[in-house]
Design an enzyme around this catalytic site. Structure first.
Site, PDB file in Angstrom:
ATOM      1  N   ARG A 169       2.561 -59.741  13.443  1.00 49.86           N
ATOM      2  CA  ARG A 169       2.266 -60.352  12.135  1.00 49.86           C
ATOM      3  C   ARG A 169       2.759 -59.523  10.948  1.00 49.86           C
ATOM      4  O   ARG A 169       2.312 -59.699   9.830  1.00 49.86           O
ATOM      5  CB  ARG A 169       0.757 -60.598  11.967  1.00 49.86           C
ATOM      6  CG  ARG A 169       0.142 -61.446  13.060  1.00 49.86           C
ATOM      7  CD  ARG A 169       0.392 -62.928  12.779  1.00 49.86           C
ATOM      8  NE  ARG A 169      -0.294 -63.792  13.730  1.00 49.86           N
ATOM      9  CZ  ARG A 169       0.275 -64.288  14.834  1.00 49.86           C
ATOM     10  NH1 ARG A 169       1.528 -63.990  15.148  1.00 49.86           N
ATOM     11  NH2 ARG A 169      -0.401 -65.083  15.618  1.00 49.86           N
ATOM     12  N   LEU A 170       3.655 -58.575  11.233  1.00 50.88           N
ATOM     13  CA  LEU A 170       4.195 -57.764  10.136  1.00 50.88           C
ATOM     14  C   LEU A 170       5.497 -58.416   9.665  1.00 50.88           C
ATOM     15  O   LEU A 170       6.592 -57.861   9.770  1.00 50.88           O
ATOM     16  CB  LEU A 170       4.409 -56.317  10.595  1.00 50.88           C
ATOM     17  CG  LEU A 170       3.114 -55.616  11.027  1.00 50.88           C
ATOM     18  CD1 LEU A 170       3.389 -54.215  11.554  1.00 50.88           C
ATOM     19  CD2 LEU A 170       2.120 -55.553   9.861  1.00 50.88           C
TER      20      LEU A 170
END
Ligand SMILES: Cc1cc2nc3c(=O)[nH]c(=O)nc-3n(C[C@H](O)[C@H](O)[C@H](O)COP(=O)(O)O)c2cc1C
Length: 212
Positions: free
Chosen positions: A189-190
């Site tokens: 999720r970066l």
């Protein structure tokens, strides 16, 4: 609409290189990759408007053109979205390309597309779709499907085998972005979020990144 090769990786590369300096060039590059990669409708775009009370509204439309002036779609000017646009003349759009794990969103003022653009696109549509544009009172209540079928039959009879011109209530709109965001999925999720903003539609672009 341009084409280029699709990326092999499920996590498409974050934007880099010359195109990443200028949003419309980058959009064109990404759109070409989406055309090659997506199963259908790479030009499907969620279009957000607001009604007279400021309540948001959203629906899908097809993005039918883009260049450095902005993003063009076509619709019935008397529809809910047409009425909302007439009042606000501002909108936002987002495209999500699932197989590339990318999204692009943009927002800004809206201007009418030219009659020449709308005529050209309308003329390219299937005849039955052109008839349908005359028959449909888009977004109005429909008591029974037979009403719509009767309206289609009337429009068909009206034009016979002749030309079906563009209805006066069917037009194009151009979203002139003052901000665009290019989002690329990254592990854990970066994600990568590249944002272009400008103060005015004719102003210079600033560029930066946002936390995911
Ligand atoms: C993939 C997709 C593409 C669509 N493209 C258009 C379009 O280009 N123009 C349009 O008027 N409606 C399009 N529609 C229908 C709209 O989503 C919507 O139902 C219709 O325009 C009425 O919206 P409104 O009542 O908010 O004006 C599309 C729907 C889908 C699912």
């Amino acid at each position: 609409m341009q084409r280029s090769s699709a990326t092999d990786s499920p996590h498409a590369a974050a934007p880099s290189g010359a195109g990443a300096e200028e949003p419309f060039t980058l959009f064109s590059q990404w759109f070409g990759e989406a055309e090659a990669a997506e199963l259908n409708d790479p030009n499907a775009m969620a279009l957000a408007t607001t009604d007279a009370d400021g309540l948001p509204d959203v629906r899908m439309v097809l993005l039918k053109g883009f260049d450095s002036r902005g993003f063009v779609f076509y619709t019935n000017t008397r529809s809910a979205k047409g009425t909302e646009l007439a009042d606000a003349m501002r909108a936002a759009g987002v495209l999500h390309w699932k197989s590339l794990r990318r999204q692009v969103r943009f927002r800004g003022p809206v201007e009418p597309a030219t009659d020449a653009e709308a005529d050209a696109y309308f003329a390219s549509r299937a005849r039955d779709s052109r008839i349908g544009a005359w028959a449909s009172l888009q977004s109005r209540p429909l008591a029974d499907r037979s009403e719509l079928e009767a309206a289609v039959a009337r429009a068909s009879a009206r034009f016979g085998s002749g030309e079906v011109p563009r209805p006066p209530h069917w037009a194009g709109y151009r979203i002139v972005p003052v901000s665009l965001e290019f989002w690329t999925e990254r592990p854990f999720r970066l994600h990568d979020r590249l944002v272009f903003t400008r103060e005015r539609p004719d102003g210079p672009w600033g560029r930066g990144h946002l936390y995911p």
